[in-house]
Design an enzyme around this catalytic site. Structure first.
Site, short mmCIF file in Angstrom:
data_model
loop_
_atom_site.label_atom_id
_atom_site.label_comp_id
_atom_site.label_asym_id
_atom_site.label_seq_id
_atom_site.Cartn_x
_atom_site.Cartn_y
_atom_site.Cartn_z
CE LYS A 1 -1.77 2.55 3.20
NZ LYS A 1 -1.67 3.88 2.55
CD GLU B 1 13.22 3.73 8.00
OE1 GLU B 1 13.04 4.64 8.84
OE2 GLU B 1 13.28 3.92 6.78
CB CYS C 1 12.86 8.57 8.39
SG CYS C 1 13.62 7.57 7.13
CD GLU D 1 10.58 12.09 12.09
OE1 GLU D 1 9.56 11.49 12.48
OE2 GLU D 1 11.41 11.61 11.31
P1 ADP Z 1 4.07 9.88 7.67
O1 ADP Z 1 4.23 10.62 8.95
O2 ADP Z 1 5.33 9.59 6.95
O3 ADP Z 1 2.90 10.35 6.84
P2 ADP Z 1 2.43 7.75 8.49
O4 ADP Z 1 2.94 6.83 9.51
O5 ADP Z 1 1.29 8.65 8.83
O6 ADP Z 1 3.71 8.47 8.05
O7 ADP Z 1 2.06 6.98 7.16
C1 ADP Z 1 2.86 6.00 6.59
C2 ADP Z 1 1.97 4.97 5.95
O8 ADP Z 1 1.18 4.33 6.96
C3 ADP Z 1 0.99 5.52 4.94
O9 ADP Z 1 0.92 4.63 3.86
C4 ADP Z 1 -0.32 5.55 5.71
O10 ADP Z 1 -1.45 5.46 4.89
C5 ADP Z 1 -0.19 4.33 6.58
N1 ADP Z 1 -1.03 4.31 7.78
C6 ADP Z 1 -1.53 5.37 8.47
N2 ADP Z 1 -2.24 4.93 9.54
C7 ADP Z 1 -2.17 3.59 9.55
C8 ADP Z 1 -2.67 2.55 10.41
N3 ADP Z 1 -3.39 2.82 11.50
N4 ADP Z 1 -2.37 1.28 10.11
C9 ADP Z 1 -1.61 0.97 9.04
N5 ADP Z 1 -1.13 1.89 8.20
C10 ADP Z 1 -1.39 3.18 8.43
#
Ligand code: ADP
Length: 791
Positions: free
Chosen positions: A183, A257, A291, A388
């Site tokens: 995804k 990560e 990151c 961050e």
């Molecule tokens: P960033 O701060 O880099 O946006 P996120 O952690 O919010 O990072 O998002 C990274 C990925 O995790 C995206 O693909 C997002 O759609 C997905 N994501 C966000 N919430 C969830 C969740 N509860 N479970 C699994 N994946 C998630």
């Protein structure tokens, strides 16, 4: 002299979008399918705010279909064999190269990063990753003969390096014979969809790669799906935490990560101009949305003003603007919500009293832009130094001595990367091992290559991506026919009522205490637990450990820090000595095991003999578990060092009370960790009898601490403790779930095994490389060298 504009045409990417009528479906089982619920969302160009395309929002039915497709394809993909898989990975690498400009433009459009970066860094690294892993696919049978794929992998990636993160996830997974459901992030789905087309173009078997677009809810559905064997995630620590909780007890493998707040250390003898150039790459590459961005500048006090002057002068020359202009240094922030977050953290920093400096260069007035920013007068505890920011914001602090530099550098909950700038190689190589970070760049920054592992310490997550060390995430030990029942399960005894015989003198009580910091310590509870033989007779009592005892034991383990620094030869000597002292009392130990478990003496003696062999095995490894020098692209030496984790909590299996304990403790201490050990709850006397062996073996106090009592409750307490780096739990599925769930405080590593499946007497699965890998983490230290011609 001013640069003129050098725009890259967006037309090919726009045409590609137009050939799909501006709308994309999901790529499942080798075909494009609409989401079952029919939902879609838009992806935008952050530089203009204009919509680029509509993409499908995958829901539960789509996740189901994708997992089913991946499951259906997995066996054939593995059976295709090493060479077959290598051919496909090679074909993917070639296709990425052939379409490199389209990928680069599309990435710049969807993400907002400068075309110079996508063209020269992201896409070449993507191709390199597939080439490198075509090699690993080919070599798997000879290099990893005892391993097989994990199965179906769920992969969730962020928006900051959309295609590169896809490559980091998909290439090793496919090479090792897994199939994937990936995804992409909701802000940046387009290059993943173009990649799906490439998969179709090369005739990758249907179902091997499935791409599901969607937001966090799709990610959550993937993490919860029972048909997925492993989740690989890159993103924020907050979401990583949610994923750890959602997968606790599910038996899924997990690699994370996560975030970072990486230090960039400049010592006074550094080449300051080179360091400032490095700093530009460290914090202004990809708008600081990296990151491992070097977001905390730590500079030696006596050169701080000079460094700040140079940084400000350089900031004046950074051009913020259209991502598609080849002269742009800093492009657009990915989305308005990220821009708001950056703005709000910057305002908080100002309110806390830090001094802000921004260059006079203006940002475009429309779209999502933020100027390069420098903060000085930052307190180590301030929000700017701790959070961050994920934007082009550098915060600076000063230090006086190397020791202070290390302390400041490690004053963060994260541990992803660090840069060290000094002309003194001795200083650099003294500092690098002391930094709690998965990657350390010496006189360089943000260097990546497929041959080197990348990943975090502490709340930056666990697992490595890239290099040989990254492959372990995608394999498991080959299932072997069991030669015997997994463990010798003995029936649980029931206590008899014990009445003292009339006129009998009470026997001399032997209630062992706990073993903490090399000494016996009374349990805080003041309670003890009876130990029964199989007939229900009381054999003795052991102390009932509590949260307080665990705290004391962890404190003692932390105090044994010099063990980590001791050399392998010394550790080996002590393990041999331990074997010698154990051998001296082997009959006594066998008798105790036989008494507790009801096994005959010969079987118990066999267990003790195996313990002696295990001491030798890990004594042998103590000075031989070498790291590697990776063949990274460019003029670098990349040292992959195996480092101990710190304090490991170990919850031991019920059966094989001595062998189970030593099989776990020995590799941990051989690699330089200190341990807090919860012995077999039913048969703890094998552990408490060890106290004297430990005391006479020159093992420094605090390296092994033993707390008897209720294993599962104590294991959960260990998993909650922020100073424990990893918990190994061998017990019940329910206990394992509690440990995984409780581990999210500091995002510690966990290694959970079902005790009914562990055969400690089997020398292939009861000892070996997996134990050593669990006891270490790989730190990659990059040391660039100068090109000959420049001398
Ligand atoms: P960033 O701060 O880099 O946006 P996120 O952690 O919010 O990072 O998002 C990274 C990925 O995790 C995206 O693909 C997002 O759609 C997905 N994501 C966000 N919430 C969830 C969740 N509860 N479970 C699994 N994946 C998630």
């Amino acid at each position: 002299m001013e640069y003129g504009p050098a725009p890259e045409s967006a037309a090919p990417a726009q045409q590609w979008i137009a050939t799909h009528s501006g709308a994309f479906d999901l790529y499942i089982g080798g075909v494009w399918r609409k989401s079952v619920a029919g939902e879609t969302f838009e992806t935008f160009d952050p530089a203009t705010g204009q919509p680029l395309a509509a993409v499908a929002q995958a829901g539960a039915d789509d996740v189901e279909a994708a997992v089913e497709a991946a499951r259906g394809a997995q066996a054939a993909w593995w059976e295709l064999g090493a060479h077959g898989r290598a051919r496909y990975l090679y074909a993917l690498a070639r296709q990425v190269q052939k379409h490199s400009r389209l990928f680069a433009v599309l990435e710049a459009l969807d993400n907002g990063k400068p075309i110079r970066e996508t063209r020269d860094i992201d896409i070449p690294l993507v191709a390199r990753h597939f080439y490198h892993h075509a090699g690993w696919a080919q070599l798997m049978p000879t290099e990893m003969p005892d391993y097989q794929p994990v199965g179906v992998i769920g992969q969730i990636i962020p928006w900051n390096f959309p295609l590169l993160m896809l490559a980091w996830k998909i290439a090793p997974a496919l090479a090792m014979g897994n199939t994937v459901v990936l995804k992409p992030a909701e802000y940046t789905p387009l290059t993943a969809l173009l990649f799906a087309e490439v998969c179709a173009e090369i005739g990758l078997p249907a179902g091997v790669v499935n791409i599901l677009t969607g937001d966090g809810s799709t990610g959550a559905l993937l993490t919860q799906h029972a048909g997925i064997d492993k989740i690989a995630f890159t993103g924020s620590t907050e979401v990583g935490r949610l994923i750890r909780q959602a997968t606790a007890g599910s038996g899924k493998k997990l690699s994370l990560e996560l975030g970072g707040k990486s230090p960039f250390l400049i010592f006074d003898d550094a080449d300051l101009d080179a360091a400032v150039e490095g700093l530009v790459d460290a914090i202004w590459f990809n708008q600081g949305q990296v990151c491992c961005a070097g977001s905390r500048l730590l500079v030696q006090e006596n050169v701080a003003d000079r460094v700040y002057r140079k940084v400000r002068a350089r900031m004046e020359t950074l051009r913020v603007g259209s991502p598609l202009d080849k002269t742009t240094d800093i492009g657009a922030i990915v989305a308005p919500v990220q821009l708001e977050r950056i703005t709000s953290l910057v305002q908080q920093g100002q309110a806390e009293g830090a001094t802000l400096w921004q260059s006079a260069n203006t940002c475009p007035s429309t779209g999502c832009f933020f100027p390069p920013t420098l903060f000085t007068d930052v307190a180590p505890s301030s929000v700017l130094a701790q959070e961050e920011i994920f934007g082009p914001v550098l915060v600076s602090m000063t230090f006086r001595t190397p020791a202070e530099a290390v302390e400041l550098a490690n004053n963060t909950r994260y541990g992803l990367a660090a840069s060290v700038w000094t002309e003194n190689i001795g200083l650099a190589l003294d500092i690098a091992p002391k930094l709690k970070a998965g990657t350390v760049w010496v006189n360089s920054t943000n260097l990546f290559d497929a041959a080197s592992g990348f990943g975090g310490y502490r709340e930056s997550g666990y697992g490595r991506e890239g290099g040989r060390e990254g492959l372990w995430e995608y394999v498991k030990v080959k299932e072997r026919p069991k030669t015997r029942s997994a463990s010798i399960a003995t029936p649980k005894p029931v206590a008899k009522e014990v009445l003292p015989a009339a006129n009998a003198l009470p026997s001399i009580d032997r209630t062992p205490k706990l073993y903490i910091a090399g000494k016996q310590a009374r349990p805080d509870s003041g309670y003890s637990i009876p130990v029964l033989d199989p007939q229900g007779n009381v054999l003795g009592h052991v102390g009932e450990g509590t949260r307080k005892d665990i705290r004391n034991a962890v404190e003692a383990a932390r105090g044994a820090g010099s063990w980590a620094k001791s050399n392998g030869h010394l550790r080996a000597q002590i393990l041999y000595y331990l074997a010698e002292n154990l051998a001296y009392r082997s009959t006594e130990f066998a008798a105790q095991i036989a008494r507790m478990t009801g096994q005959n003496h010969a079987t118990a003696m066999q267990e003790v003999d195996l313990c002696l062999e295990r001491c030798y095995f890990y004594a042998a490894w103590a000075d031989k578990y070498d790291g590697a020098v990776h063949q990274t692209a460019g003029r670098n030496v990349t040292l992959a060092m195996n480092e101990p984790l710190g304090v490991i909590g170990i919850a031991c299996p019920t059966e094989s009370p001595l062998l189970g304990l030593l099989s776990l403790v020995l590799p941990a201490i051989a690699m330089g960790n200190a341990t807090v050990v919860l012995p077999s709850e039913r048969y703890p006397l094998a552990a408490t009898d060890l106290y004297q062996v430990l005391e006479t073996s020159d093992l420094p106090g605090g390296v092994i601490n033993i707390v008897t009592g209720k294993r599962d409750s104590l294991a959960e307490i260990l998993a909650q403790h922020d100073e424990v780096a990893s918990v190994w739990y061998v017990g019940t599925p329910e206990g394992g779930k509690r440990v995984e769930h409780a581990s999210t405080g500091n995002m510690k590593r966990t290694w959970v095994q079902d005790e009914t499946q562990c055969d400690w007497r089997d020398s292939v699965v009861g000892q070996g490389a997996e134990f050593l890998r669990q006891a270490t983490q790989v730190k990659n230290i990059w040391i660039p060298y100068t090109d000959e011609v420049s001398w």
